[in-house]
Design a protein around this motif. Structure first.
Motif, mmCIF file in Angstrom:
data_model
loop_
_atom_site.group_PDB
_atom_site.id
_atom_site.type_symbol
_atom_site.label_atom_id
_atom_site.label_comp_id
_atom_site.label_asym_id
_atom_site.label_seq_id
_atom_site.Cartn_x
_atom_site.Cartn_y
_atom_site.Cartn_z
ATOM 1 N N VAL A 14 32.595 44.926 55.352
ATOM 2 C CA VAL A 14 32.904 46.354 55.281
ATOM 3 C C VAL A 14 34.182 46.635 54.504
ATOM 4 C CG1 VAL A 14 31.680 46.968 57.385
ATOM 5 C CG2 VAL A 14 34.089 46.302 57.529
ATOM 6 N N GLY A 15 34.982 45.603 54.216
ATOM 7 C CA GLY A 15 36.208 45.884 53.487
ATOM 8 C C GLY A 15 37.021 44.644 53.209
ATOM 9 N N LEU A 16 38.095 44.862 52.461
ATOM 10 C CA LEU A 16 39.001 43.792 52.075
ATOM 11 C C LEU A 16 40.410 44.214 52.453
ATOM 12 C CD1 LEU A 16 39.408 41.071 50.592
ATOM 13 C CD2 LEU A 16 39.640 42.386 48.468
ATOM 14 N N SER A 17 41.047 43.433 53.333
ATOM 15 C CA SER A 17 42.413 43.718 53.766
ATOM 16 C C SER A 17 43.387 42.942 52.887
ATOM 17 C CB SER A 17 42.591 43.316 55.236
ATOM 18 O OG SER A 17 43.938 43.488 55.653
ATOM 19 N N LEU A 18 44.482 43.597 52.537
ATOM 20 C CA LEU A 18 45.471 42.990 51.655
ATOM 21 C C LEU A 18 46.858 43.194 52.253
ATOM 22 C CD1 LEU A 18 45.875 41.609 48.837
ATOM 23 C CD2 LEU A 18 46.239 43.909 47.926
ATOM 24 N N ALA A 89 35.340 44.825 45.190
ATOM 25 C CA ALA A 89 36.618 45.000 45.881
ATOM 26 C C ALA A 89 37.616 43.928 45.446
ATOM 27 C CB ALA A 89 36.409 44.954 47.393
ATOM 28 N N HIS A 90 37.176 42.677 45.375
ATOM 29 C CA HIS A 90 38.071 41.604 44.944
ATOM 30 C C HIS A 90 38.538 41.822 43.505
ATOM 31 C CE1 HIS A 90 38.200 38.647 48.240
ATOM 32 N NE2 HIS A 90 37.014 39.136 48.579
ATOM 33 N N ARG A 91 37.644 42.330 42.660
ATOM 34 C CA ARG A 91 38.043 42.574 41.260
ATOM 35 C C ARG A 91 39.055 43.711 41.184
ATOM 36 N NH1 ARG A 91 36.659 41.166 36.262
ATOM 37 N NH2 ARG A 91 35.107 39.720 37.076
ATOM 38 N N PHE A 92 38.803 44.812 41.897
ATOM 39 C CA PHE A 92 39.741 45.928 41.867
ATOM 40 C C PHE A 92 41.091 45.525 42.466
ATOM 41 C CE2 PHE A 92 36.068 49.027 41.548
ATOM 42 C CZ PHE A 92 36.453 49.525 40.315
ATOM 43 N N VAL A 93 41.074 44.739 43.533
ATOM 44 C CA VAL A 93 42.330 44.293 44.130
ATOM 45 C C VAL A 93 43.150 43.484 43.137
ATOM 46 C CG1 VAL A 93 43.258 42.599 45.773
ATOM 47 C CG2 VAL A 93 41.772 44.414 46.578
ATOM 48 N N GLN A 94 42.496 42.665 42.348
ATOM 49 C CA GLN A 94 43.230 41.886 41.351
ATOM 50 C C GLN A 94 43.900 42.796 40.331
ATOM 51 O OE1 GLN A 94 43.529 38.460 41.816
ATOM 52 N NE2 GLN A 94 45.228 38.921 40.424
ATOM 53 N N HIS A 95 43.201 43.871 39.932
ATOM 54 C CA HIS A 95 43.823 44.836 39.017
ATOM 55 C C HIS A 95 45.008 45.528 39.696
ATOM 56 C CE1 HIS A 95 40.808 44.129 36.074
ATOM 57 N NE2 HIS A 95 39.824 44.744 36.719
ATOM 58 N N HIS A 105 52.188 48.577 47.158
ATOM 59 C CA HIS A 105 53.552 48.272 47.603
ATOM 60 C C HIS A 105 53.483 47.535 48.938
ATOM 61 C CE1 HIS A 105 53.401 51.459 50.673
ATOM 62 N NE2 HIS A 105 52.900 52.247 49.738
ATOM 63 N N GLU A 106 54.630 47.154 49.457
ATOM 64 C CA GLU A 106 54.677 46.367 50.679
ATOM 65 C C GLU A 106 53.925 47.043 51.818
ATOM 66 O OE1 GLU A 106 58.690 45.581 51.706
ATOM 67 O OE2 GLU A 106 58.908 43.921 50.292
ATOM 68 N N GLY A 107 53.187 46.230 52.563
ATOM 69 C CA GLY A 107 52.441 46.745 53.703
ATOM 70 C C GLY A 107 51.021 46.222 53.693
ATOM 71 N N ARG A 108 50.216 46.770 54.567
ATOM 72 C CA ARG A 108 48.822 46.359 54.667
ATOM 73 C C ARG A 108 47.924 47.435 54.069
ATOM 74 N NH1 ARG A 108 46.547 43.768 60.077
ATOM 75 N NH2 ARG A 108 47.723 42.051 59.130
ATOM 76 N N TRP A 109 47.011 47.006 53.235
ATOM 77 C CA TRP A 109 46.082 47.897 52.555
ATOM 78 C C TRP A 109 44.653 47.520 52.920
ATOM 79 C CZ3 TRP A 109 47.622 51.545 48.677
ATOM 80 C CH2 TRP A 109 48.996 51.577 48.436
ATOM 81 N N LEU A 110 43.785 48.500 52.867
ATOM 82 C CA LEU A 110 42.366 48.251 53.124
ATOM 83 C C LEU A 110 41.541 48.888 52.019
ATOM 84 C CD1 LEU A 110 40.080 47.226 54.975
ATOM 85 C CD2 LEU A 110 40.106 49.482 56.070
ATOM 86 N N LEU A 111 40.734 48.071 51.384
ATOM 87 C CA LEU A 111 39.778 48.550 50.383
ATOM 88 C C LEU A 111 38.400 48.453 51.014
ATOM 89 C CD1 LEU A 111 39.938 49.614 47.505
ATOM 90 C CD2 LEU A 111 39.473 47.325 46.679
ATOM 91 N N SER A 112 37.786 49.600 51.277
ATOM 92 C CA SER A 112 36.586 49.622 52.097
ATOM 93 C C SER A 112 35.438 50.333 51.404
ATOM 94 C CB SER A 112 36.894 50.338 53.429
ATOM 95 O OG SER A 112 35.727 50.510 54.192
ATOM 96 N N LEU A 186 39.070 55.184 44.900
ATOM 97 C CA LEU A 186 39.792 56.311 45.480
ATOM 98 C C LEU A 186 41.031 55.815 46.224
ATOM 99 C CD1 LEU A 186 36.797 58.282 47.065
ATOM 100 C CD2 LEU A 186 37.782 58.592 44.787
ATOM 101 N N TRP A 187 42.018 56.688 46.339
ATOM 102 C CA TRP A 187 43.255 56.385 47.075
ATOM 103 C C TRP A 187 43.515 57.527 48.045
ATOM 104 C CZ3 TRP A 187 48.769 57.122 44.722
ATOM 105 C CH2 TRP A 187 49.734 56.638 45.618
ATOM 106 N N TRP A 188 43.509 57.206 49.349
ATOM 107 C CA TRP A 188 43.785 58.229 50.371
ATOM 108 C C TRP A 188 45.288 58.461 50.450
ATOM 109 C CZ3 TRP A 188 42.381 62.178 52.987
ATOM 110 C CH2 TRP A 188 43.065 62.565 54.134
ATOM 111 N N VAL A 189 45.723 59.735 50.305
ATOM 112 C CA VAL A 189 47.133 60.118 50.377
ATOM 113 C C VAL A 189 47.285 61.099 51.533
ATOM 114 C CG1 VAL A 189 49.059 61.194 49.175
ATOM 115 C CG2 VAL A 189 47.471 59.744 47.908
ATOM 116 N N SER A 190 47.928 60.650 52.597
ATOM 117 C CA SER A 190 47.995 61.469 53.807
ATOM 118 C C SER A 190 48.810 62.741 53.598
ATOM 119 C CB SER A 190 48.591 60.647 54.960
ATOM 120 O OG SER A 190 49.901 60.188 54.630
#
Length: 217
Positions: A14-18, A89-95, A105-112, A186-190
């Motif tokens: 369901v996703g890739l955590s980084l 997801a792995h390809r986009f994360v590499q970009h 930036h620093e922290g935990r990201w989720l690409l889902s 997409l990028w969710w911006v709270s």
């Protein structure tokens, strides 16, 4: 940086955590001062926004300065990765990792691939009608309405959406029909309570023109 796949109990991806370390300031970032927000990419202003006094939405104004950090996605790549959100997801994360002008930036990201947008996609609404209500209209100025869907969940293009007869859109329309269209990133911006399109404006326009579901990450 550490990557880890996120799966359900049955093993479905369901996703890739980084987990990102030692990257304090991203090239694509958000500044805020009270109700005012600025989205900037390597010091280039992309989006100016002001939360209205009644907290009902955001007035926004876009420049034409946004440049995607994702290189052009070739047709043979689309065919090779078709139907595999995990590999995309792995390809986009590499970009995201490699580009100095990405939002990472620093922290935990989720690409889902489990997009929250789909909760609003009712069966009695056509694909084109759905996206016409989800996309923030207008350029350069627009309004993000936080009460459209009981909380915005809208999608704001960082540059004008191309027309259906745009040359890039025409090329992607064939790939939309044959099921090899790469996902829209997409990028969710709270602070805006919406998603920004980081990559895939023409791909989304092609999916809308062909009335097919847009793959999203």
């Amino acid at each position: 940086m550490q990557r880890s796949d996120v799966t359900r109990d049955d093993g479905t991806w369901v996703g890739l955590s980084l987990d990102v370390q030692d990257r304090r300031r991203p090239g694509l970032c958000i500044f805020s001062a009270g109700p005012r927000l600025l989205v900037s990419q390597l010091s280039r202003p992309l989006l100016l926004a002001v939360v209205d006094d009644q907290l009902q939405g955001v007035d926004s104004w876009r420049t034409d300065e946004y440049r995607s950090f994702v290189p052009p996605l070739r047709a043979n790549m689309g065919r090779a990765l078709a139907g595999s959100p995990e590999r995309w997801a792995h390809r986009f994360v590499q970009h995201l990792i490699d580009a100095p002008d990405s939002p990472l930036h620093e922290g935990r990201w989720l690409l889902s691939c489990e997009s929250v947008l789909r909760r609003w996609h009712h069966v009695d609404v056509s694909h084109a009608e759905y996206w016409s209500s989800m996309l923030v209209d207008g350029h350069p100025d627009g309004y993000i309405d936080w009460f459209v869907h009981s909380g915005s969940w809208e999608v704001l293009p960082l540059r004008p959406m191309p027309d259906a007869d745009d040359s890039r859109v025409k090329a992607y329309r064939k790939r939309a029909r044959d099921g090899t269209l790469p996902p829209v990133l997409l990028w969710w911006v709270s602070g805006l309570d919406c998603h920004l399109i980081l990559d895939g404006h023409a791909r989304l326009a092609a999916a809308i023109a062909e009335s097919v579901e847009s793959p999203l990450l």
